[in-house]
Structures are given as structure tokens and as C-alpha cells.
Design a protein around this motif. Structure first.
Motif, mmCIF file in Angstrom:
data_model
loop_
_atom_site.group_PDB
_atom_site.id
_atom_site.type_symbol
_atom_site.label_atom_id
_atom_site.label_comp_id
_atom_site.label_asym_id
_atom_site.label_seq_id
_atom_site.Cartn_x
_atom_site.Cartn_y
_atom_site.Cartn_z
ATOM 1 N N ARG A 1 3.951 -41.978 -9.185
ATOM 2 C CA ARG A 1 2.607 -42.049 -8.612
ATOM 3 C C ARG A 1 2.655 -41.727 -7.100
ATOM 4 N N GLN A 2 3.686 -42.258 -6.409
ATOM 5 C CA GLN A 2 3.812 -42.004 -4.965
ATOM 6 C C GLN A 2 4.018 -40.515 -4.697
ATOM 7 N N LEU A 3 4.842 -39.858 -5.532
ATOM 8 C CA LEU A 3 5.091 -38.427 -5.347
ATOM 9 C C LEU A 3 3.807 -37.617 -5.555
ATOM 10 N N VAL A 4 3.043 -37.974 -6.576
ATOM 11 C CA VAL A 4 1.802 -37.249 -6.869
ATOM 12 C C VAL A 4 0.795 -37.447 -5.732
ATOM 13 N N GLN A 5 0.667 -38.691 -5.287
ATOM 14 C CA GLN A 5 -0.290 -38.979 -4.196
ATOM 15 C C GLN A 5 0.105 -38.234 -2.919
ATOM 16 N N LYS A 6 1.406 -38.159 -2.664
ATOM 17 C CA LYS A 6 1.880 -37.449 -1.473
ATOM 18 C C LYS A 6 1.507 -35.963 -1.546
ATOM 19 N N SER A 7 1.688 -35.378 -2.744
ATOM 20 C CA SER A 7 1.379 -33.953 -2.896
ATOM 21 C C SER A 7 -0.121 -33.698 -2.784
ATOM 22 N N MET A 8 -0.918 -34.659 -3.261
ATOM 23 C CA MET A 8 -2.384 -34.499 -3.205
ATOM 24 C C MET A 8 -2.890 -34.540 -1.765
ATOM 25 N N LYS A 9 -2.152 -35.188 -0.890
ATOM 26 C CA LYS A 9 -2.553 -35.268 0.522
ATOM 27 C C LYS A 9 -2.097 -34.056 1.312
ATOM 28 N N SER A 10 -1.226 -33.246 0.698
ATOM 29 C CA SER A 10 -0.737 -32.058 1.396
ATOM 30 C C SER A 10 -1.839 -31.009 1.495
ATOM 31 N N LYS A 11 -1.576 -29.949 2.237
ATOM 32 C CA LYS A 11 -2.595 -28.935 2.515
ATOM 33 C C LYS A 11 -3.112 -28.251 1.258
ATOM 34 N N ASN A 12 -2.193 -27.869 0.371
ATOM 35 C CA ASN A 12 -2.615 -27.135 -0.832
ATOM 36 C C ASN A 12 -2.546 -27.973 -2.108
ATOM 37 N N GLY A 13 -2.146 -29.240 -2.009
ATOM 38 C CA GLY A 13 -2.075 -30.094 -3.192
ATOM 39 C C GLY A 13 -1.025 -29.642 -4.189
ATOM 40 N N PHE A 14 -0.004 -28.963 -3.680
ATOM 41 C CA PHE A 14 1.039 -28.386 -4.551
ATOM 42 C C PHE A 14 2.227 -29.332 -4.650
ATOM 43 N N LEU A 15 2.755 -29.522 -5.868
ATOM 44 C CA LEU A 15 3.921 -30.362 -6.073
ATOM 45 C C LEU A 15 5.159 -29.478 -6.160
ATOM 46 N N PRO A 16 6.060 -29.504 -5.148
ATOM 47 C CA PRO A 16 7.235 -28.626 -5.148
ATOM 48 C C PRO A 16 8.165 -28.911 -6.323
ATOM 49 N N GLU A 17 9.092 -27.977 -6.546
ATOM 50 C CA GLU A 17 9.979 -28.046 -7.726
ATOM 51 C C GLU A 17 10.821 -29.336 -7.747
ATOM 52 N N VAL A 18 11.426 -29.664 -6.628
ATOM 53 C CA VAL A 18 12.305 -30.832 -6.582
ATOM 54 C C VAL A 18 11.528 -32.104 -6.935
ATOM 55 N N GLU A 19 10.353 -32.273 -6.338
ATOM 56 C CA GLU A 19 9.550 -33.465 -6.592
ATOM 57 C C GLU A 19 9.040 -33.493 -8.037
#
Length: 276
Positions: free
Chosen positions: A255-273
Motif C-alpha cells: 500500500r505504501q509503494l502504491v501511495q508513493k507512486s500515486m503522489k509522483s508526477k505521472n503516477g507511474f510505478l517503476p519496475e523495481v517497486e
């Protein structure tokens, strides 16, 4: 609809065998199927897994479909894959042995007690192993004695009896003797009557008594293989999936990883995460 089919199939297959023939197994067949209305798309392995989990018996051709239906209507599923072959002709016995290997079955290994008993019953120059070649002069009595010996042995889960018309073997008389001896035995039994019109009467006698009969060794062994797969699927049907361990801690991290990606500029979840 898919869930309803799986649920209905799992319920029915516990009580009555279900035989499935699905077209579109190959890439070419799948493309051809896709051109028709109501086509089922997807990897064949997905269907294979679903059929197994629902306890179904799958076949690959129309010939197999009818052969399997006959076998399932007359025989119970075997406890294992060890087959014994009784034949009065060496060539068909070898063909059956090849088919056993091809379909992932096993030739039952004769134990010392069974070998000693067969030595008493058969002439000195019998094959000495499985397939059991009872020789071209085999009379009906020899067939009955050898099959009875195999039924009393512990090293087999199924029996294939091959009858080939020869100068000293009357297929009709052999069929009459076997029809009395092979019914209601401890494991599945099926026969091969080779010889076209010469064995037609014998084939009718066996079929009337509920003993599955085929024209070639390969066809018979293939049907037994389907019966074995069906037994495996029934066992799988009864299995209860193991419980997964608690995932609360992992869920929190995800959940923390998803929320972090949603706060990013493009809402993109990188491969490693995403792999984490």
C-alpha cells in the motif's frame, strides 16, 4: 457462465464421468476456431488446468471420445498406471508396450511369485516377462489361467488382453471364455480383438458382457491412459488448497509503494517497486 460451468462440472464429475473434447488446441486450430461465432479464445493450457481441476476426462479426437466413453461406462478408474499385457502374438504385444511408454504409463514388473505361477501354466518358451506372450497355440483355457493369475497378483492396476486369430487359436471360443472370466474384477480390464471379420463374433460377445473391446493395441492403451488421467483429476478434485500465510505486513508495504507512486508526477510505478 465460466464459474457456473466449473461449479456444475465439479459437482457432477464426483458422481458421473464427464468426457471433454475441445477443438482449437493448436495455434492453427485456435485461429480457425476464432473465425466462428462463440469461439473460445485463450491458451490451451488454461483450459487443460480448468478441466483437471473440475475432475474431467479430456480426449484429443473423436475416436478417443467414443473409446473413452465406452471404457468409462464399463470400468471404474484404476488405482495406478501399472499395466499387464497378455497376448498370443509377440508383435501386437510389442506395439502395446510401445504405446504404454508413449502415454506415460508403466508396464507392471512381474514378481517372483507371479513368475513361478506362470512357469507352471505356460510352455517353457513363453516370454518370461511383461508383455506376457502366451504363444500362438494358446487355447481358451490358457487365456483364463493366465488372466486369473494376473488378477491374483499385486503388481498390476489394469490388464490388456490381446487376441490374434491363429491356426490353433479360435477367437470366438477365447471370447466366450474371457467373457465369463473377466467380469467384475479388481481392476480395469479391456481387450483387443485383431483380425477384422474373423473376430467380429468374439468382439460382439465381449461387448455384450460389458468388456471394452478395441481393434488395435494403441487405441486400447490410449483409452487406459485417459482413464488414468481421469483418476488423477478425481483425486485432485478432492484436494483442499493449503491456506496462505497472513499477509498483513506485506499488504502494508504494498500500500505504501502504491501511495508513493500515486503522489509522483505521472503516477507511474517503476519496475523495481512493482516487483516488490
Amino acid at each position: 457462465e465460466i464459474r457456473k460451468f466449473m461449479s456444475a462440472a465439479r459437482s457432477v464429475s464426483r458422481l458421473k464421468p464427464i468426457v471433454v473434447l475441445k477443438a482449437g488446441e493448436s495455434e492453427a486450430g485456435a485461429k480457425a476456431a476464432a473465425s466462428h461465432t462463440g469461439a473460445l479464445a485463450g491458451e490451451d493450457r488454461v483450459y487443460e488446468a480448468a478441466f483437471r481441476r473440475a475432475g474431467l476426462a479430456r480426449v484429443r479426437s473423436l475416436e478417443d471420445f467414443f473409446d473413452c466413453a465406452e471404457l468409462l461406462s464399463k470400468q471404474a478408474p484404476p488405482a495406478g498406471r501399472r499395466l499387464v499385457i497378455v497376448t498370443n502374438a509377440g508383435g501386437p504385444g510389442v506395439m502395446a508396450a510401445d504405446a504404454v511408454s508413449q502415454y506415460g504409463l508403466e508396464l507392471g514388473k512381474l514378481k517372483e511369485r507371479t513368475l513361478s505361477r506362470l512357469d507352471e501354466i505356460l510352455p517353457p518358451h513363453w516370454s518370461g516377462g511383461n508383455p506376457i506372450d502366451i504363444l500362438g497355440d494358446a487355447a481358451p483355457e490358457r487365456y483364463v489361467e493366465v488372466t486369473q493369475c494376473c488378477f491374483e497378483a499385486e503388481e498390476f492396476d489394469g490388464m490388456l488382453v490381446i487376441v490374434n486369430p491363429q491356426a490353433m487359436t479360435n477367437p470366438t471360443e477365447v471370447a466366450r471364455a474371457l467373457s465369463r472370466d473377466l467380469k467384475q474384477k479388481s481392476f480395469p480390464v479391456f481387450t483387443v480383438m485383431m483380425g477384422g471379420m474373423d473376430v467380429e463374433e468374439g468382439r460382439d460377445i465381449l461387448n455384450t458382457e460389458g468388456i471394452p473391446t478395441y481393434e488395435t493395441p494403441e487405441r486400447a492403451v490410449r483409452s487406459f491412459a485417459v482413464l488414468c488421467h481421469y483418476a488423477d483429476n478425481l483425486e485432485l478434485l478432492q484436494e483442499i488448497p493449503s491456506k496462505l500465510p497472513p499477509l498483513k505486513e506485506e499488504e502494508s508495504k504494498a500500500r505504501q509503494l502504491v501511495q508513493k507512486s500515486m503522489k509522483s508526477k505521472n503516477g507511474f510505478l517503476p519496475e523495481v517497486e512493482s516487483k516488490q
